[in-house]
Motif scaffolding. Structure first.
Motif, mmCIF file in Angstrom:
data_model
loop_
_atom_site.group_PDB
_atom_site.id
_atom_site.type_symbol
_atom_site.label_atom_id
_atom_site.label_comp_id
_atom_site.label_asym_id
_atom_site.label_seq_id
_atom_site.Cartn_x
_atom_site.Cartn_y
_atom_site.Cartn_z
ATOM 1 N N LEU A 145 0.900 -1.179 0.071
ATOM 2 C CA LEU A 145 -0.064 0.046 0.058
ATOM 3 C C LEU A 145 0.843 1.108 -0.008
ATOM 4 O O LEU A 145 1.821 1.605 0.697
ATOM 5 N N GLU A 146 0.419 2.116 -0.900
ATOM 6 C CA GLU A 146 1.125 3.422 -0.843
ATOM 7 C C GLU A 146 -0.012 4.673 -0.920
ATOM 8 O O GLU A 146 -0.950 4.609 -1.472
ATOM 9 N N LEU A 147 0.389 5.600 0.089
ATOM 10 C CA LEU A 147 -0.672 6.835 -0.166
ATOM 11 C C LEU A 147 0.038 7.754 -0.691
ATOM 12 O O LEU A 147 1.230 8.201 -0.718
ATOM 13 N N GLU A 148 -0.712 8.488 -1.439
ATOM 14 C CA GLU A 148 -0.328 9.722 -2.251
ATOM 15 C C GLU A 148 -0.892 10.944 -1.738
ATOM 16 O O GLU A 148 -2.104 11.002 -1.615
ATOM 17 N N LEU A 149 0.089 11.795 -1.040
ATOM 18 C CA LEU A 149 -0.440 13.102 -0.414
ATOM 19 C C LEU A 149 0.142 14.131 -1.193
ATOM 20 O O LEU A 149 1.005 14.190 -2.002
ATOM 21 N N THR A 150 -0.676 15.257 -1.136
ATOM 22 C CA THR A 150 -0.267 16.347 -1.988
ATOM 23 C C THR A 150 0.429 17.348 -0.842
ATOM 24 O O THR A 150 0.432 17.101 0.495
ATOM 25 N N SER A 176 3.964 8.899 -1.100
ATOM 26 C CA SER A 176 4.471 9.658 -2.108
ATOM 27 C C SER A 176 3.902 10.883 -1.957
ATOM 28 O O SER A 176 2.773 11.048 -1.424
ATOM 29 N N LEU A 177 4.686 12.034 -2.312
ATOM 30 C CA LEU A 177 4.209 13.326 -2.550
ATOM 31 C C LEU A 177 3.576 13.526 -4.066
ATOM 32 O O LEU A 177 4.329 13.298 -4.885
ATOM 33 N N ASP A 178 2.515 13.672 -4.112
ATOM 34 C CA ASP A 178 1.694 13.728 -5.428
ATOM 35 C C ASP A 178 1.608 15.213 -5.725
ATOM 36 O O ASP A 178 2.003 16.295 -5.126
ATOM 37 N N ASP A 179 1.300 15.308 -7.233
ATOM 38 C CA ASP A 179 1.301 16.739 -7.899
ATOM 39 C C ASP A 179 2.654 17.590 -7.735
ATOM 40 O O ASP A 179 2.507 18.636 -7.481
ATOM 41 N N PHE A 180 3.468 16.882 -7.419
ATOM 42 C CA PHE A 180 4.866 17.660 -6.850
ATOM 43 C C PHE A 180 5.313 18.738 -8.213
ATOM 44 O O PHE A 180 5.244 18.526 -9.393
ATOM 45 N N GLY A 181 5.511 20.069 -7.519
ATOM 46 C CA GLY A 181 5.898 21.191 -8.480
ATOM 47 C C GLY A 181 4.768 22.080 -8.576
ATOM 48 O O GLY A 181 4.957 23.177 -8.916
ATOM 49 N N THR A 182 3.448 21.775 -8.174
ATOM 50 C CA THR A 182 2.399 22.598 -8.494
ATOM 51 C C THR A 182 2.228 23.478 -7.043
ATOM 52 O O THR A 182 1.443 24.651 -7.113
ATOM 53 N N ARG A 202 1.567 16.271 -14.034
ATOM 54 C CA ARG A 202 1.448 16.135 -15.370
ATOM 55 C C ARG A 202 1.560 17.389 -15.932
ATOM 56 O O ARG A 202 1.949 17.755 -17.249
ATOM 57 N N ALA A 203 1.426 18.618 -15.448
ATOM 58 C CA ALA A 203 1.696 19.997 -16.011
ATOM 59 C C ALA A 203 3.003 20.198 -16.212
ATOM 60 O O ALA A 203 3.304 20.582 -17.520
ATOM 61 N N PHE A 204 3.873 19.582 -15.771
ATOM 62 C CA PHE A 204 5.492 19.615 -16.043
ATOM 63 C C PHE A 204 5.721 18.462 -17.167
ATOM 64 O O PHE A 204 6.379 18.988 -18.377
ATOM 65 N N THR A 218 12.387 20.174 -14.435
ATOM 66 C CA THR A 218 12.268 19.231 -14.294
ATOM 67 C C THR A 218 13.260 18.075 -13.979
ATOM 68 O O THR A 218 13.229 17.296 -13.154
ATOM 69 N N SER A 219 14.310 18.233 -14.830
ATOM 70 C CA SER A 219 15.507 17.421 -14.905
ATOM 71 C C SER A 219 16.208 17.911 -13.310
ATOM 72 O O SER A 219 16.679 16.870 -12.547
ATOM 73 N N ALA A 220 16.172 19.155 -12.937
ATOM 74 C CA ALA A 220 16.651 19.258 -11.718
ATOM 75 C C ALA A 220 15.877 18.989 -10.537
ATOM 76 O O ALA A 220 16.517 18.374 -9.585
ATOM 77 N N ILE A 221 14.748 18.702 -10.662
ATOM 78 C CA ILE A 221 13.849 18.050 -9.681
ATOM 79 C C ILE A 221 14.043 16.765 -9.209
ATOM 80 O O ILE A 221 14.186 16.212 -8.356
ATOM 81 N N ILE A 222 14.269 16.192 -10.534
ATOM 82 C CA ILE A 222 14.599 14.563 -10.610
ATOM 83 C C ILE A 222 15.995 14.371 -9.984
ATOM 84 O O ILE A 222 16.008 13.466 -9.149
ATOM 85 N N ALA A 223 16.761 14.903 -10.122
ATOM 86 C CA ALA A 223 18.336 14.877 -9.867
ATOM 87 C C ALA A 223 18.237 15.144 -8.348
ATOM 88 O O ALA A 223 18.940 14.377 -7.560
ATOM 89 N N MET A 224 17.806 16.230 -7.897
ATOM 90 C CA MET A 224 17.464 16.524 -6.520
ATOM 91 C C MET A 224 16.920 15.309 -5.624
ATOM 92 O O MET A 224 17.457 14.876 -4.492
ATOM 93 N N ALA A 225 15.688 15.007 -6.029
ATOM 94 C CA ALA A 225 15.235 13.850 -5.149
ATOM 95 C C ALA A 225 15.909 12.624 -5.193
ATOM 96 O O ALA A 225 15.905 11.939 -4.131
ATOM 97 N N ARG A 226 16.613 12.267 -6.215
ATOM 98 C CA ARG A 226 17.185 11.122 -6.315
ATOM 99 C C ARG A 226 18.358 11.336 -5.272
ATOM 100 O O ARG A 226 18.827 10.517 -4.453
#
Ligand code: C2E
Ligand code: CA
Ligand code: CA
Ligand code: CA
Length: 277
Positions: A145-150, A176-182, A202-204, A218-226
């Motif tokens: 089970l995973e919960l998606e939270l904003t 998980s953190l949903d709608d990230f970036g908005t 999705r907007a990104f 988007t690339s920066a977000i992905i790299a930092m999250a990783r």
């Protein structure tokens, strides 16, 4: 208060009073749907970015009243949140998704299920206890089970919410953190949030292949999250170009019409069977 024409007291603009009539109507439909079993869930596959096979599914609410067009979540979730109905609806969705996931677990085809959770649900007393009893009742492995939270949810209740999220994670459920970036989206907050994954909105994704700035962000977000050891999943992936970009930028999972629209539990199960065959 009613609108009284041009010269009377007018507390609502015509659009507003129309909106409240519409939302009153949706509220009635929702109450009826809860009582009469007219809510259902569809499941949208999440695929491994490198290998393309299904590694999970997101449960999405559907509301279909006989003889009418389906109501869209973007119409009825806000009404459910305003009226507090989201607490019962969200509990229903969580239980239903867990029953389904448990069924797949029993059949030897375990697949992690993600369920969306609204801020009000988390803030409402007893969320942890309800979650715990659903896990006990259904016997679902919490790791499925995973919960998606904003961000709205995570930020809303301060330290109390962070503590609650820690407990949920200790129970073995992923977050998980949903709608990230908005939303508030300060990457520096990320290190305080006890979440396992980030979901790029999705907007990104929609703009990455057209707009170089969106691509860079988007690339920066992905790299930092990783670098913070979070999984990154992209939603709303519709084209091969988007998929290639996101994979190369380091996304671990993807979800979108390119891989499958939300579908019935049976249809998802069929996809899983074919994937193994
Ligand atoms: P979300 O959590 O961001 O879910 C993703 C939405 O994008 C879903 O819309 C999904 O059907 C749609 N989608 C998926 N792939 C694509 C794609 O490739 N292109 C496009 N254009 N759209 C795609 P849906 O099912 O209409 O749900 C809308 C929102 O309603 C969800 O956004 C979520 O915030 C909310 N929602 C749905 N089910 C629940 C629920 O059980 N509880 C709560 N609290 N909210 C829910
Ligand atoms: Ca979601
Ligand atoms: Ca989204
Ligand atoms: Ca959302």
């Amino acid at each position: 208060v009613k609108t009284q024409g041009r010269h009377g007291y007018c507390f609502y603009s015509p659009e507003m009073s129309q909106r409240s009539v519409a939302s009153q109507r949706i509220e009635n439909v929702l109450r009826h749907a809860l009582a009469h079993g007219e809510l259902s869930l569809q499941y949208q596959p999440k695929v491994d970015a490198a290998l393309g096979h299904i590694v999970g599914a997101e449960a999405l609410l559907r509301l279909q009243v006989e003889g009418k067009d389906a109501f869209l979540p973007d119409q009825f979730i806000p009404v459910a949140e305003d009226t507090g109905l989201i607490v019962s609806i969200g509990t229903w969705a969580l239980r239903e998704a867990c029953v389904q996931a448990r069924h797949w677990q029993r059949e030897g085809r375990p697949i992690p299920i993600s369920v969306n959770v609204s801020p009000l649900q988390i803030q409402y007393a007893g969320f942890y206890e309800r979650l715990d009893s659903i896990l006990c009742e259904t016997g679902l492995d919490p790791a499925l089970l995973e919960l998606e939270l904003t961000e709205r949810t995570v930020m809303s209740g301060g330290d109390g919410t962070i503590r609650l999220l820690r407990r949920i994670r200790q129970r073995g459920v992923r977050l998980s953190l949903d709608d990230f970036g908005t939303g508030y989206s300060s990457l520096s907050y990320l290190k305080h949030f006890p979440v396992d994954a980030l979901k790029i909105d999705r907007a990104f994704v929609r703009d990455i292949t057209q707009d170089p700035e969106t691509a860079a962000i988007t690339s920066a977000i992905i790299a930092m999250a990783r670098s913070l050891n979070k999984d990154v999943i992209a939603e709303g992936v519709e084209t091969e170009l988007q998929s290639t970009f996101l994979r190369e930028a380091g996304c671990s999972q993807m979800q979108g019409f390119l891989f499958g629209a939300p579908m019935s539990a049976d249809a998802l199960h069929q996809r899983l069977v074919e994937q193994v065959a």
